[in-house]
Design an enzyme around this catalytic site. Structure first.
Site, PDB file in Angstrom:
ATOM      1  N   HIS A   1      16.033  30.877 164.369  1.00  0.00           N
ATOM      2  CA  HIS A   1      17.288  30.482 164.129  1.00  0.00           C
ATOM      3  C   HIS A   1      17.707  30.757 162.671  1.00  0.00           C
ATOM      4  CE1 HIS A   1      21.372  29.034 163.767  1.00  0.00           C
ATOM      5  NE2 HIS A   1      20.807  27.711 163.443  1.00  0.00           N
TER       6      HIS A   1
ATOM      7  N   ASN B   1      24.898  31.866 159.057  1.00  0.00           N
ATOM      8  CA  ASN B   1      24.488  30.981 160.253  1.00  0.00           C
ATOM      9  C   ASN B   1      25.501  31.280 161.326  1.00  0.00           C
ATOM     10  OD1 ASN B   1      24.038  29.391 162.585  1.00  0.00           O
ATOM     11  ND2 ASN B   1      23.407  27.566 161.024  1.00  0.00           N
TER      12      ASN B   1
ATOM     13  N   CYS C   1      23.181  26.154 168.364  1.00  0.00           N
ATOM     14  CA  CYS C   1      22.379  27.434 167.825  1.00  0.00           C
ATOM     15  C   CYS C   1      21.066  27.758 168.870  1.00  0.00           C
ATOM     16  CB  CYS C   1      22.158  27.209 166.445  1.00  0.00           C
ATOM     17  SG  CYS C   1      23.360  26.626 165.611  1.00  0.00           S
TER      18      CYS C   1
HETATM   19  O1  UT7 Z   1      22.430  25.482 162.977  1.00  0.00           O
HETATM   20  C1  UT7 Z   1      22.109  24.313 162.193  1.00  0.00           C
HETATM   21  C2  UT7 Z   1      23.119  24.019 161.081  1.00  0.00           C
HETATM   22  N1  UT7 Z   1      22.913  23.399 160.246  1.00  0.00           N
HETATM   23  C3  UT7 Z   1      21.745  23.406 159.339  1.00  0.00           C
HETATM   24  O2  UT7 Z   1      20.897  24.175 159.257  1.00  0.00           O
HETATM   25  C4  UT7 Z   1      22.093  22.545 157.837  1.00  0.00           C
HETATM   26  C5  UT7 Z   1      20.622  22.212 157.180  1.00  0.00           C
HETATM   27  N2  UT7 Z   1      20.947  21.688 155.977  1.00  0.00           N
HETATM   28  C6  UT7 Z   1      21.114  22.376 154.814  1.00  0.00           C
HETATM   29  O3  UT7 Z   1      21.126  24.003 154.894  1.00  0.00           O
HETATM   30  C7  UT7 Z   1      21.143  22.138 153.650  1.00  0.00           C
HETATM   31  O4  UT7 Z   1      21.101  20.643 153.808  1.00  0.00           O
HETATM   32  C8  UT7 Z   1      22.523  22.540 152.975  1.00  0.00           C
HETATM   33  C9  UT7 Z   1      22.341  23.900 152.377  1.00  0.00           C
HETATM   34  C10 UT7 Z   1      23.705  22.124 153.781  1.00  0.00           C
HETATM   35  C11 UT7 Z   1      22.613  21.542 151.592  1.00  0.00           C
HETATM   36  O5  UT7 Z   1      21.294  21.980 150.721  1.00  0.00           O
HETATM   37  P1  UT7 Z   1      20.675  20.702 150.039  1.00  0.00           P
HETATM   38  O6  UT7 Z   1      19.615  21.149 149.360  1.00  0.00           O
HETATM   39  O7  UT7 Z   1      20.506  19.664 151.213  1.00  0.00           O
HETATM   40  O8  UT7 Z   1      21.757  20.050 149.217  1.00  0.00           O
HETATM   41  P2  UT7 Z   1      22.325  18.552 148.751  1.00  0.00           P
HETATM   42  O9  UT7 Z   1      23.240  18.273 149.958  1.00  0.00           O
HETATM   43  O10 UT7 Z   1      21.125  17.830 148.661  1.00  0.00           O
HETATM   44  O11 UT7 Z   1      22.990  18.789 147.562  1.00  0.00           O
HETATM   45  C12 UT7 Z   1      22.210  18.913 146.461  1.00  0.00           C
HETATM   46  C13 UT7 Z   1      23.269  18.932 145.101  1.00  0.00           C
HETATM   47  C14 UT7 Z   1      24.263  18.028 145.101  1.00  0.00           C
HETATM   48  O12 UT7 Z   1      24.874  17.604 143.919  1.00  0.00           O
HETATM   49  P3  UT7 Z   1      24.110  16.419 143.051  1.00  0.00           P
HETATM   50  O13 UT7 Z   1      24.491  15.330 143.934  1.00  0.00           O
HETATM   51  O14 UT7 Z   1      22.484  16.656 143.004  1.00  0.00           O
HETATM   52  O15 UT7 Z   1      24.719  16.311 141.518  1.00  0.00           O
HETATM   53  C15 UT7 Z   1      25.497  18.570 145.749  1.00  0.00           C
HETATM   54  O16 UT7 Z   1      26.767  17.950 145.649  1.00  0.00           O
HETATM   55  O17 UT7 Z   1      24.010  20.247 145.436  1.00  0.00           O
HETATM   56  C16 UT7 Z   1      25.550  19.916 145.369  1.00  0.00           C
HETATM   57  N3  UT7 Z   1      26.117  20.801 146.377  1.00  0.00           N
HETATM   58  C17 UT7 Z   1      26.512  22.055 146.034  1.00  0.00           C
HETATM   59  N4  UT7 Z   1      26.568  22.698 144.614  1.00  0.00           N
HETATM   60  C18 UT7 Z   1      27.022  23.969 144.750  1.00  0.00           C
HETATM   61  C19 UT7 Z   1      26.188  20.587 147.662  1.00  0.00           C
HETATM   62  N5  UT7 Z   1      26.834  21.838 148.274  1.00  0.00           N
HETATM   63  C20 UT7 Z   1      27.052  22.709 147.076  1.00  0.00           C
HETATM   64  C21 UT7 Z   1      27.514  24.043 147.053  1.00  0.00           C
HETATM   65  N6  UT7 Z   1      27.867  24.596 145.847  1.00  0.00           N
HETATM   66  N7  UT7 Z   1      28.004  24.695 148.138  1.00  0.00           N
END
Ligand code: UT7
Length: 310
Positions: free
Chosen positions: A234, A264, A110
């Protein structure tokens, strides 16, 4: 710093097919509210190939520049998703555009477009005159559409520009490129495989990486964030952009954000946001623009440029 190049024309391309958060909700266990709140993304464009999108954005950039095809002496295509392993996708793009010049692909994930823009200035410094710089990715091809941790983020797009050598110093005032290969495991796709990502850890590091890189470029340019008219980060996640800009002291009104519409798009992310701002008349002659990206590798890249109207 006399870096010797100015953007003469630009263009962007997005596939026609739009995938909304509601469309994704029908495919996997997710919903519009969660995606909007956690990422800022509302919809994204999916489809095409890396060459077809590159050809479309590059044709627009070449037309806007008004420069003859035979005057282009190099093409740098930043992509993580080439159409083939060999040859480089830039070869197909060069042929379709009717160019005859050096052409190569560059992969810095990226951060790739900023890497390519900086590399182009290296070529200008050793005698190249007019370069086509393209950032394109078709991440939908390497996205696991059953993985809600990645499928909600990634999409396809392209942005291109023609950079021309000028006599009295160029628009690039400061730059930084960096990589920490020891973090490879946080975000990768094997050959023929899907993207794997430790989202939380990438998020945690992304803000610091962007701020560090931006500060290095600003210091090299001898300017502060107060001097920056527009920050073009980005387009990965609105929360990452908010946090990085807050730490840098750049208000969101001075930040280019298109990720709600694009998702993205990796190499295309920064050019899509930059040229959207330019197309909307948000940039004036002499404005300082800070581009800053991070990505798999983990790479980082930033550049401070002085906007000059073509
Ligand atoms: O170009 C570089 C590319 N990468 C990035 O920039 C990624 C950077 N990371 C992120 O953008 C975020 O970490 C994500 C958007 C991928 C995830 O967001 P988060 O706030 O870190 O969520 P999390 O993984 O901590 O998940 C929180 C909760 C979990 O449930 P519990 O355990 O709290 O019950 C997940 O299971 O949200 C749940 N969850 C979802 N729920 C609905 C995870 N993904 C999803 C989803 N829809 N798509």
């Amino acid at each position: 710093m006399a870096s010797g190049g100015v953007i003469r024309g630009w263009g962007t391309a997005l596939p026609e097919k739009v995938l909304t958060n509601d469309d994704l909700s029908a495919m996997m266990d997710t919903n519009d509210e969660w995606i909007t709140e956690r990422t800022g993304i509302k919809r994204r464009h999916i489809g095409g190939t890396t060459s077809s999108l590159s050809i479309e954005s590059a044709r627009k950039a070449l037309a806007m520049s008004g420069l003859p095809l035979e005057s282009i002496d190099g093409l740098v295509l930043s992509t993580t998703t080439p159409d083939r392993t060999v040859p480089a996708t830039s070869a197909s793009v060069q042929d379709a555009l009717g160019l005859r010049c050096g052409a190569f692909d560059l992969n810095a994930a990226c951060s790739g477009f900023v890497y390519a823009y900086v590399v182009a200035h290296g070529l200008l410094a050793i005698g190249a005159k007019r370069l086509l710089v393209i950032g394109t990715d078709t991440l939908s091809r390497i996205t696991d559409w059953s993985d809600r941790g990645t499928a909600i983020l990634f999409a396809d797009g392209s942005g291109a520009c023609v950079v021309e050598a000028v006599d009295n110093g160029g628009q690039l005032l400061g730059w930084d490129i960096d990589a920490d290969g020891s973090l490879e495991r946080l975000l990768y796709a094997d050959v023929g495989g899907y993207i794997h990502m430790d989202g939380k850890e990438v998020f945690r590091r992304a803000v610091r990486i962007m701020v560090d890189s931006a500060q290095k470029s600003l210091a090299k340019a001898g300017v502060s964030t107060d001097d920056v008219a527009l920050c073009v980060p980005h387009q990965a996640n609105a929360r990452i952009i908010d946090a990085a800009c807050r730490q840098l002291g750049i208000p969101l009104e001075r930040t280019a954000v298109v990720l709600h519409e694009t998702g993205n798009t990796s190499s295309a992310s920064i050019p899509l946001a930059l040229f959207d701002a330019a197309d909307r008349g948000r940039l004036r002659n002499g404005d300082l623009v800070l581009m800053v990206g991070f990505g798999a590798g983990m790479t980082a890249a930033s550049a401070v440029i002085e906007w000059r109207q073509p």
